[in-house]
Design a protein around this motif. Structure first.
Motif, PDB file in Angstrom:
ATOM      1  N   HIS A 157       0.996  -1.257   0.070  1.00  0.00           N
ATOM      2  CA  HIS A 157       0.052  -0.008  -0.129  1.00  0.00           C
ATOM      3  C   HIS A 157       0.949   1.255  -0.099  1.00  0.00           C
ATOM      4  CE1 HIS A 157      -3.914  -2.035   0.363  1.00  0.00           C
ATOM      5  NE2 HIS A 157      -3.274  -2.951   1.267  1.00  0.00           N
ATOM      6  N   CYS A 158       0.387   2.069  -0.718  1.00  0.00           N
ATOM      7  CA  CYS A 158       1.111   3.509  -0.989  1.00  0.00           C
ATOM      8  C   CYS A 158       0.846   4.254   0.520  1.00  0.00           C
ATOM      9  CB  CYS A 158       0.700   4.463  -2.026  1.00  0.00           C
ATOM     10  SG  CYS A 158       1.107   6.201  -2.013  1.00  0.00           S
ATOM     11  N   HIS A 160       1.330   7.341   1.260  1.00  0.00           N
ATOM     12  CA  HIS A 160       0.752   8.549   0.827  1.00  0.00           C
ATOM     13  C   HIS A 160      -0.727   8.719   0.485  1.00  0.00           C
ATOM     14  CE1 HIS A 160       4.910   9.964   0.240  1.00  0.00           C
ATOM     15  NE2 HIS A 160       5.005   8.938  -0.587  1.00  0.00           N
ATOM     16  N   THR A 166       0.363  -0.287  -6.908  1.00  0.00           N
ATOM     17  CA  THR A 166       1.428   0.087  -6.764  1.00  0.00           C
ATOM     18  C   THR A 166       2.367  -0.500  -7.476  1.00  0.00           C
ATOM     19  OG1 THR A 166       2.216  -1.226  -4.839  1.00  0.00           O
ATOM     20  CG2 THR A 166       1.401   1.198  -4.412  1.00  0.00           C
ATOM     21  N   ARG A 181       9.393   2.075  -5.057  1.00  0.00           N
ATOM     22  CA  ARG A 181       7.869   1.903  -5.651  1.00  0.00           C
ATOM     23  C   ARG A 181       7.427   2.994  -6.132  1.00  0.00           C
ATOM     24  NH1 ARG A 181       6.549  -3.707  -4.816  1.00  0.00           N
ATOM     25  NH2 ARG A 181       4.502  -3.076  -5.709  1.00  0.00           N
ATOM     26  N   ARG A 182       6.217   3.079  -6.773  1.00  0.00           N
ATOM     27  CA  ARG A 182       5.563   3.971  -7.307  1.00  0.00           C
ATOM     28  C   ARG A 182       3.955   3.612  -7.282  1.00  0.00           C
ATOM     29  NH1 ARG A 182       7.163   6.212 -12.482  1.00  0.00           N
ATOM     30  NH2 ARG A 182       6.550   4.240 -13.122  1.00  0.00           N
ATOM     31  N   CYS A 183       3.272   4.540  -6.728  1.00  0.00           N
ATOM     32  CA  CYS A 183       1.607   4.508  -6.646  1.00  0.00           C
ATOM     33  C   CYS A 183       1.179   4.739  -8.068  1.00  0.00           C
ATOM     34  CB  CYS A 183       1.353   5.360  -5.476  1.00  0.00           C
ATOM     35  SG  CYS A 183      -0.626   5.303  -5.486  1.00  0.00           S
ATOM     36  N   HIS A 192       9.802   1.147  -0.030  1.00  0.00           N
ATOM     37  CA  HIS A 192       8.977  -0.093   0.944  1.00  0.00           C
ATOM     38  C   HIS A 192      10.115  -1.024   1.551  1.00  0.00           C
ATOM     39  CE1 HIS A 192       7.586  -4.457   0.417  1.00  0.00           C
ATOM     40  NE2 HIS A 192       7.005  -4.171   1.382  1.00  0.00           N
TER      41      HIS A 192
END
Length: 196
Positions: A157-158, A160, A166, A181-183, A192
């Motif tokens: 889970h992001c 932010h 993600t 990682r990127r959302c 992460h």
């Protein structure tokens, strides 16, 4: 989660609390207690103690800084001789990070490790030693950024926006224990803390 035996004396409990209050040098948002690396403090004599420290991995470059910081804190509280002993058994696991530590990681913008593993044997699947890359249709191969950990069915889970949508950008980030990682919803990159 590995739990240390209860301190034998009130003094050992207080010294364990003091040693555990030291911030982690690589993740200063966490204390060593929240990270779960300080296992015990033993009073050897009136002015001599030994701290048991389990690093996150055997080659952890922060172990010397952790040791020096704990020694300094205990010396400031009247202990003349402080020694730190590295204890590798049982090994540290991300399951040792406290719930408070996980909360702090999330608030700091780092996705905490995923689900806590069940007690008992850990299933291990062996695979190729090199990452294979899928074809892109352009004659070149794109890097394979798929997760290969058995826990990968659980979304990361992001921190932010909380989205479970993600993607993995790199298996390594600012430290070896984190992935980048990127959302896909808010588009923000984030670290992460990898499961171990």
């Amino acid at each position: 989660m590995v739990t240390s035996p209860a301190p034998a004396t009130p003094l050992e409990a207080e010294l364990l609390r003091l040693a555990g209050s030291v911030p982690d040098p690589e993740l200063p948002v966490l204390t060593l207690e929240e990270l779960g690396v300080v296992r015990a403090v033993h009073v050897l004599s009136a002015d001599s103690v030994e701290i048991e420290l389990t690093p996150t991995y055997t080659g952890c470059p922060a172990i010397e800084a952790m040791s020096l910081d704990m020694e300094r804190v205990l010396r400031e509280h009247g202990i003349r001789e402080v020694s730190v002993r590295t204890v590798l058994t049982p090994p540290w696991s991300t399951d040792d990070i406290s719930p408070e530590g996980r909360r702090k990681l999330r608030e700091f913008g780092i996705a905490p490790p995923r689900t806590v593993r069940e007690p008992g044997p850990v299933t291990l699947a062996l695979g190729p030693t090199r990452t294979t890359a899928p074809e892109t249709g352009t004659g070149t191969q794109a890097p394979d950024t798929r997760d290969t950990n058995a826990r990968d069915t659980d979304p990361v889970h992001c921190p932010h926006c909380g989205s479970a949508d993600t993607e993995l950008l790199s298996r390594f980030s600012s430290t070896a224990c984190k992935a980048l990682r990127r959302c896909l919803d808010c588009r923000e990159p984030f670290d992460h803390f990898k499961e171990l």
